[in-house]
Design an enzyme around this catalytic site. Structure first.
Site, PDB file in Angstrom:
ATOM      1  N   ASP A  86       0.817  -1.255  -0.051  1.00 29.54           N
ATOM      2  CA  ASP A  86       0.021  -0.013  -0.015  1.00 29.54           C
ATOM      3  C   ASP A  86       1.164   1.405  -0.020  1.00 29.54           C
ATOM      4  O   ASP A  86       1.605   1.510   0.850  1.00 29.54           O
ATOM      5  CB  ASP A  86      -0.987  -0.009   1.165  1.00 29.54           C
ATOM      6  CG  ASP A  86      -2.044   0.924   1.149  1.00 29.54           C
ATOM      7  OD1 ASP A  86      -1.938   2.034   0.638  1.00 29.54           O
ATOM      8  OD2 ASP A  86      -3.419   0.573   1.320  1.00 29.54           O
ATOM      9  N   SER A 125      -6.858   4.236  -1.708  1.00 25.46           N
ATOM     10  CA  SER A 125      -6.634   2.786  -1.821  1.00 25.46           C
ATOM     11  C   SER A 125      -8.109   2.249  -2.244  1.00 25.46           C
ATOM     12  O   SER A 125      -7.921   0.963  -2.671  1.00 25.46           O
ATOM     13  CB  SER A 125      -6.454   2.233  -0.302  1.00 25.46           C
ATOM     14  OG  SER A 125      -5.000   2.898  -0.458  1.00 25.46           O
TER      15      SER A 125
END
Length: 543
Positions: free
Chosen positions: A80, A130
């Site tokens: 991430d 995200s």
């Protein structure tokens, strides 16, 4: 003429168990090993998903990729916030930690044979988040920022607008195909990246019922944690009893969203204890809360919630008395249990705290968590077969994280810039030294010494702009790099991220590709869509 039909597809056509059309891909020449798109007319994937231009374009592009064989298993690693500058800096740091200059080093996933660039934008945002990005990876369709599991017709925070446009994820397709599935994250399991594998929401922040508006509740929306618990029954209600046996392994943080407010640390307002409910729903399953219990777990289903919110940073979890497991330990445990299914598995692994360290403006922890991801990839590559397992390593987005100046080779990557022609740090026009690594925006400079928790920055007001770091040891874990623009938190970046791939179908990840194409790389590398359709048809005939 059909030049290439995979055995699984051929078997389906011969037996007549379902209506399957094998479509020849774009002309590649007589020696082509192009993937053949299998058009499953009774696919479990909804028509509006399969007819989306995002879906059809990516599907066609992947169908032209040269490949050999079929994947039985798929492992997806998601760093991430792991932009290319993060990978470069982590590569150097890992090498320097081994006593080498660092630049020549390679992280484990940089050894994979296929590399591509991935365009990360959301349909409504040049620089993404995200939620929308992982939704694209899991469903083959791009969507808006702040939502996942629904297509771009959704209106953010509008529950009603998300109904009827839900997308089927790769994890759900794997479940319907009879595969074992696992989700591992160092973030909360209800956070955007892991949650996009199993949930649908018009607001990524609806992690527990206390976050939902009264209108959303009245319109029938449920929170992400509740959706996790209901994921098996939702598929069984939609496709028939026995269609799914549930997610076999789920490991990460986020315990607070599963527990009622009446329990210390809990946040749920509906008084539900979802951990207890999960144990009732899966009586043969195990719930674990620390690394000792994880190590002892020997069968699926397995649920591990190791912290109230996100798990600790890799540097914190590496100290001798840490109770939380490493990403490597979680990944290997998931792999061990998922491999028990001879039909194959899907494992999704997120190094979620790379992103959080960058938001805090702390390069050290971002790089250390990236190195931990590299170790997890190496562990999987050492325990799977490249002939039947597709491995993808990528990021959802980048950060405004830079490498600058002209440091000499081997200069400490976390240190001040010292050029090849001098033994003293380079100085800016303001007469002050500067570090190789820095941020375009964020909370800015902190000298927190050997502090391991990057989130310590939030206790102080932003300190953006230039500081005199002449006497500061910038290589310590608690150093937070300078930032130009003062902000409450550093932001994502919008440039392409990398993807690294190995195994059947990996060639579909080559080139500069749309992020949603990764879903099609995985789907076309397997026979899961056809197998899911066949299983659903069998269930229907039994009823």
């Amino acid at each position: 003429m059909i030049r290439a039909i995979y055995p699984a597809a051929l078997s389906l056509i011969i037996t007549g168990c379902m209506n399957v059309t094998v479509v020849e891909s774009a002309s590649q020449g007589e020696s082509s090993n192009a993937v053949t798109v299998v058009d499953v007319s009774n696919s479990p994937i909804p028509d509006y998903q399969r007819e989306s231009p995002w879906y059809t374009d990516a599907q066609a592009r992947v169908s032209q990729a040269r490949t050999m064989g079929k994947a039985k298993n798929v492992v997806v690693f998601l760093g991430d916030g792991m932009g290319i500058s993060t990978i470069t800096a982590a590569r150097i740091l890992a090498g320097q930690r081994e006593g080498n200059p660092g630049e020549e080093n390679r992280l484990s996933f940089e050894e994979l044979p296929v590399t591509g660039l991935v365009k990360t934008y959301n349909v409504d945002s040049q620089t993404p988040d995200s939620a929308g990005t992982m939704s694209a990876i899991m469903t083959g369709v791009k969507t808006k920022i702040g939502v996942f599991g629904v297509d771009e017709r959704v209106i953010q925070e509008d529950c009603q607008s998300s109904q009827g446009i839900e997308l089927l994820s790769l994890l759900e397709i794997a479940e319907l195909a009879g595969k074992s599935t696992g989700v591992v994250s160092t973030a909360r399991l209800t956070h955007a990246t892991p949650a996009a594998t199993y949930a649908k929401t018009a607001n990524r922040d609806w992690e527990d019922d206390a976050e939902l508006s009264e209108d959303a509740k009245a319109q029938g929306c449920t929170d992400v944690a509740a959706q996790f618990l209901a994921s098996r029954e939702r598929l069984n209600a939609q496709f028939g009893k026995g269609a799914s046996d549930g997610i076999e392994v789920a490991l990460g943080g986020g315990r607070r969203h599963f527990l009622p407010k009446t329990i210390e640390g809990g946040r749920r307002g509906d008084e539900r204890n979802l951990v207890d409910e999960w144990q009732t729903a899966y009586p043969s399953g195990s719930y674990v809360s620390d690394k000792t219990e994880l190590a002892a777990a020997d069968q699926a289903p397995l649920l591990g919630l190791f912290s109230g919110s996100h798990m600790a940073y890799a540097s914190e979890r590496a100290v001798p008395d840490a109770k939380q497991p490493s990403l490597v330990a979680m990944t290997l445990k998931a792999l061990e249990l998922l491999k028990d299914n001879d039909e194959g598995f899907l494992l999704v692994v997120e190094a979620g705290r790379i992103d959080h360290a960058h938001h805090a403006g702390n390069a050290a922890n971002a790089l250390l968590d990236t190195i931990e991801l590299s170790e997890a990839v190496a562990a999987v590559m050492g325990n799977t077969d490249a002939d039947d397992t597709l491995v993808l390593v990528t990021a959802d987005h980048s950060h405004v994280f830079t490498m600058a100046g002209y440091p000499r080779r081997g200069n400490p990557i976390l240190g001040k810039v010292v050029p090849a022609w001098s033994d003293e740090p380079s100085l800016g026009e303001d007469g002050l030294p500067y570090t190789t690594l820095g941020y375009m925006n964020g909370r800015g400079f902190r000298d927190h010494g050997d502090q391991l928790n990057a989130d310590s920055t939030y206790a102080e007001a932003p300190t953006a702009g230039r500081q005199d770091i002449s006497d500061v040891d910038t290589t310590q874990t608690g150093y937070h790099q300078e930032a130009l623009v003062p902000m409450n938190a550093e932001t994502h970046g919008g440039e392409d991220v990398a993807v690294y791939a190995s195994g059947p179908g990996a060639m579909g990840a080559m080139g500069a590709i749309e992020q949603n194409q990764l879903f099609h790389v995985m789907l076309q590398a397997t026979s899961w869509e056809a197998e899911a359709a066949e299983r659903i048809e069998d269930l229907s005939e039994r009823r």
